[in-house]
Design a protein around this motif. Structure first.
Motif, mmCIF file in Angstrom:
data_model
loop_
_atom_site.group_PDB
_atom_site.id
_atom_site.type_symbol
_atom_site.label_atom_id
_atom_site.label_comp_id
_atom_site.label_asym_id
_atom_site.label_seq_id
_atom_site.Cartn_x
_atom_site.Cartn_y
_atom_site.Cartn_z
ATOM 1 N N GLY A 172 3.788 7.053 56.094
ATOM 2 C CA GLY A 172 2.401 6.786 55.714
ATOM 3 C C GLY A 172 1.388 7.629 56.468
ATOM 4 O O GLY A 172 0.198 7.315 56.453
ATOM 5 N N THR A 173 1.845 8.673 57.168
ATOM 6 C CA THR A 173 0.892 9.542 57.874
ATOM 7 C C THR A 173 0.862 10.909 57.193
ATOM 8 O O THR A 173 1.745 11.237 56.404
ATOM 9 C CB THR A 173 1.300 9.767 59.341
ATOM 10 N N VAL A 174 -0.181 11.683 57.543
ATOM 11 C CA VAL A 174 -0.240 13.055 57.028
ATOM 12 C C VAL A 174 0.190 14.048 58.107
ATOM 13 O O VAL A 174 0.175 15.250 57.890
ATOM 14 C CB VAL A 174 -1.649 13.431 56.512
ATOM 15 N N GLY A 175 0.549 13.546 59.296
ATOM 16 C CA GLY A 175 0.985 14.444 60.363
ATOM 17 C C GLY A 175 0.836 13.789 61.720
ATOM 18 O O GLY A 175 0.740 12.558 61.815
ATOM 19 N N THR A 176 0.808 14.620 62.751
ATOM 20 C CA THR A 176 0.697 14.095 64.104
ATOM 21 C C THR A 176 -0.589 14.601 64.763
ATOM 22 O O THR A 176 -1.165 15.598 64.338
ATOM 23 C CB THR A 176 1.888 14.522 64.986
ATOM 24 N N HIS A 177 -0.993 13.893 65.794
ATOM 25 C CA HIS A 177 -2.191 14.248 66.569
ATOM 26 C C HIS A 177 -1.725 14.434 68.012
ATOM 27 O O HIS A 177 -0.867 13.673 68.473
ATOM 28 C CB HIS A 177 -3.210 13.106 66.470
ATOM 29 N N PRO A 178 -2.259 15.403 68.740
ATOM 30 C CA PRO A 178 -1.846 15.562 70.149
ATOM 31 C C PRO A 178 -2.137 14.288 70.949
ATOM 32 O O PRO A 178 -2.985 13.494 70.544
ATOM 33 C CB PRO A 178 -2.708 16.719 70.649
#
Lengths: 489, 198
Positions: free
Chosen positions: A71-77
């Motif tokens: 359900g995410t579009v990617g990762t965040h630092p």
């Protein structure tokens, strides 16, 4: 000399158009080429996709990133949310939200829960986010003394020297040497508080800035006073929006109280790990790509706009008022903040005396060293270890970094955690020198294949060691240490 | 002024660069540009610390080592990584260096790189073929502060993705470029090359 900074001019024109970039370049007095290089460097000037992002920190990796990514579009630092992990960032239009445990709060108001802090000196047990509250707890006495002339710059420097204060950002350089070098330089001189905390596993500066802005500011003003700074800059990680607002309010309150000994302003960071490297930080303040400079010259000689500049970590500065309160008490305890997260019962921020054994620090946070597979000490630029008797002190066998301690239980796949760190380095390498962008890319490929060839890892290490700055120079530590931990197990 | 290089006492003039005193490979350094200290091939050990010979001045009493096992591993490995990630087919000097250092890029396995970049042909004079670019920045510097002061080149991206580009990523004829050819002259890998000689 000093011109309006390019980054604030670009920030004021978000979302950027070509005309906006050209106008910012013109106002900053730089070429369009320089402005475009900047736009193409910092993530926030690029396209930001809407949606939900997993905050990709070592704790999330340990929990198994695969299912968390649904359900995410990617990762965040990493964002200093390790004690609350897994955490998400949601981007909707111009608004960003932190999502923890099903609850969402805008960046503008989100702060780490106050209950995560456990301490006395650097972490007063009561909030001190108003001038009155800070004063009621004994704050501002050193600043008042400096204003009245009862505290001289030399007395201040001497106290910092006698306290033996070492920089709390990770490099552990003696603070008084840095301050003295700047004080000796020709005016104008600057003091920059480095609040760009981006090291995975660390959230001490974030907490201090969010909950004890007056303590940090008093320290920054005292240091600025000691070096004879004509301006103090608070360089704060752009994502810490609530802290930035709180600091601006605190600056206003100090000014009103006649205690702003040095003109002070907040500078929003470039939003990258490398911005915490002191020369890259200065480059971003001067409106360029945040790439480390060749040293020498060091910032204490040629820093911001070529002037003598002291860049000091937030926790280092927060220590200064406490040292001036009572040198003996400080030396007895030598308090240091440790960000403890992962597989412990009470993740949080713990103020502990330097030299506390790692195992005891873990127990303070409700952890059981016996049941752990390993600990990541220091962050991405850190090491895996099982040496629970290790005294948490600078200049020992293992690097303390800024004080991150991430605990991993028996079930954790440490290679998955390492892959997260390798990915982090590869993403955050600026690309200026050759060994770092190449080596961090090679390292990620090796870690993904779970290569345990000690000879290859040694050559990787020898080469990354030759990088221009600390980012590349430390990028292999975790990899090499995992092979050691596995060998010893 | 006297210093010790690889165990031997040596005389040097004040302000001499270590690069003039030791035999080490270089890549980013160019006498006409300000680029230095980037490629790290010329690193030497100075009093126990790694320092780029192209950016370090000789000092009285300095102890310099230019060929330690660590430095050999670094140079060989760097060449291997460059070969793995970048098209060095038009860089005969780097190929010769790789041969001399007995580079074996294959030992690292598959590594994603920059060989897949498509060449940009946006003007009648030269090609910008960034699959061959090692990002030494000589061209950017030659165009800007180093030689011309024209500022038709800058950098895009970070990490291994970083490479030269034009302001607003425009075709070169739509930039301040005057087609002086200095950038082509200083390119060490054939990433910038005249169209007529291809």
């Amino acid at each position: 000399m000093e011109k309006p900074g390019l980054l604030p001019l670009l920030d004021a024109r978000l979302p950027l158009t070509e005309e906006g970039v050209a106008e910012a370049a013109r106002l900053a007095g730089v070429s369009l080429a320089q402005a475009w290089g900047v736009v193409r460097y910092y993530p926030r000037y690029g396209e930001v996709r809407e949606g939900r992002y997993l905050v990709d920190d070592p704790v999330a990796r340990a929990r198994g990133i695969g299912s968390l990514l649904e359900g995410t579009v990617g990762t965040h630092p990493p964002l200093g949310l390790e004690a609350l992990a897994p955490a998400y960032v949601r981007v909707e239009g111009e608004e960003r939200w932190v999502e923890v445990g099903g609850r969402a709060e805008p960046f503008a108001t989100f702060r780490l829960p106050f209950a995560l802090g456990h301490g006395r000196k650097l972490l007063p047990p009561e909030p001190t986010d108003t001038l009155e509250a800070y004063r009621a707890q004994g704050g501002l006495r050193a600043l008042e003394a400096a204003r009245k002339g009862d505290l001289t710059p030399e007395a201040l420097l001497k106290a910092v020297e006698e306290a033996g204060l070492l920089g709390r950002g990770g490099a552990a350089f003696p603070t008084h040497l840095k301050l003295r070098a700047v004080a000796r330089g020709e005016a104008p001189r600057y003091l920059v508080a480095n609040g760009d905390e981006s090291e995975p596993g660390n959230f001490k500066d974030r907490f201090l800035l969010e909950h004890h802005p007056f303590l940090v500011l008093e320290g920054a003003l005292l240091a600025g006073f000691a070096v004879g700074a004509s301006r103090v800059y608070l360089y704060i990680r752009e994502e810490f929006q609530a802290a930035i607002r709180g600091l601006k309010e605190a600056i206003g309150a100090l000014e009103e109280a006649g205690l702003l000994l040095v003109p002070t302003e907040v500078f929003q960071s470039g939003g990258l790990y490398i911005c915490g490297e002191e020369t890259a930080l200065l480059e971003s303040m001067e409106g360029r790509r945040a790439e480390p400079r060749l040293k020498p010259p060091f910032p204490v000689e040629k820093g911001l706009w070529g002037r003598p500049t002291a860049v000091q970590n937030v926790e280092t500065l927060a220590a200064i008022p406490r040292i001036l309160e009572g040198l003996e008490a400080w030396r007895r305890e030598e308090p240091k903040l440790f960000s403890i997260s992962g597989d412990v019962a009470a993740p949080g921020l713990y103020e502990l005396p330097l030299g506390t054994p790692l195992g005891e620090a873990l127990r303070r946070a409700g952890g059981e060293p016996e049941g752990l597979k390993a600990v990541l000490l220091g962050g991405a630029a850190g090491v895996f270890t099982r040496d629970f008797a290790f005294p948490l002190r600078y200049r020992e066998r293992l690097p303390l970094g800024a004080g991150a301690v991430v605990a991993f239980g028996e079930g954790v796949d440490l290679w998955a955690v390492l892959e997260g760190l390798a990915h982090f380095f590869q993403e955050e390498s600026c690309g200026k020198c050759f060994p770092c962008p190449l080596g961090t890319t090679v390292q990620l490929a090796l870690v993904q294949r779970r290569v345990r060839d000690a000879r290859l890892v040694e050559d990787l290490a020898s080469t990354l060691k030759g990088s221009l700055c600390g980012l590349g120079q430390s990028a292999y530590w975790a990899y090499r240490s995992l092979l050691e931990v596995e060998g010893a197990a | 002024m006297r210093l010790k290089v690889d165990g031997k006492e040596m005389e040097a003039r004040e302000g001499a660069l270590l690069l003039e005193l030791v035999q080490v490979p270089t890549l980013c350094h160019h006498p006409h540009t300000e680029t230095r200290g980037l490629c790290r091939l010329c690193l030497v050990e100075v009093d126990g610390r790694l320092s780029p010979a192209c950016a370090t001045e000789a000092r009285e009493g300095m102890e310099v080592w230019s060929d330690t096992p660590g430095l050999r591993a670094l140079r060989k490995t760097l060449l291997e990584w460059l070969l793995l990630t970048t098209d060095l087919s038009l860089a005969p000097e780097l190929q010769a260096l790789a041969l001399a250092l007995e580079a074996e890029p294959g030992r690292w396995g598959e590594v994603p790189g920059r060989k897949g970049r498509e060449a940009i042909e946006d003007n009648p004079f030269f090609l910008r073929d960034y699959a061959k670019c090692v990002n030494c920045r000589r061209c950017v510097d030659a165009c800007g502060d180093g030689i011309m002061g024209v500022y038709a080149l800058t950098l895009t991206g970070r990490g291994l993705l970083a490479h030269p580009t034009t302001p607003l990523d425009r075709p070169l004829p739509e930039t301040p470029c005057v087609f002086c050819g200095n950038c082509v002259q200083v390119c060490p890998t054939g990433a910038l090359r005249p169209l007529t000689e291809v």
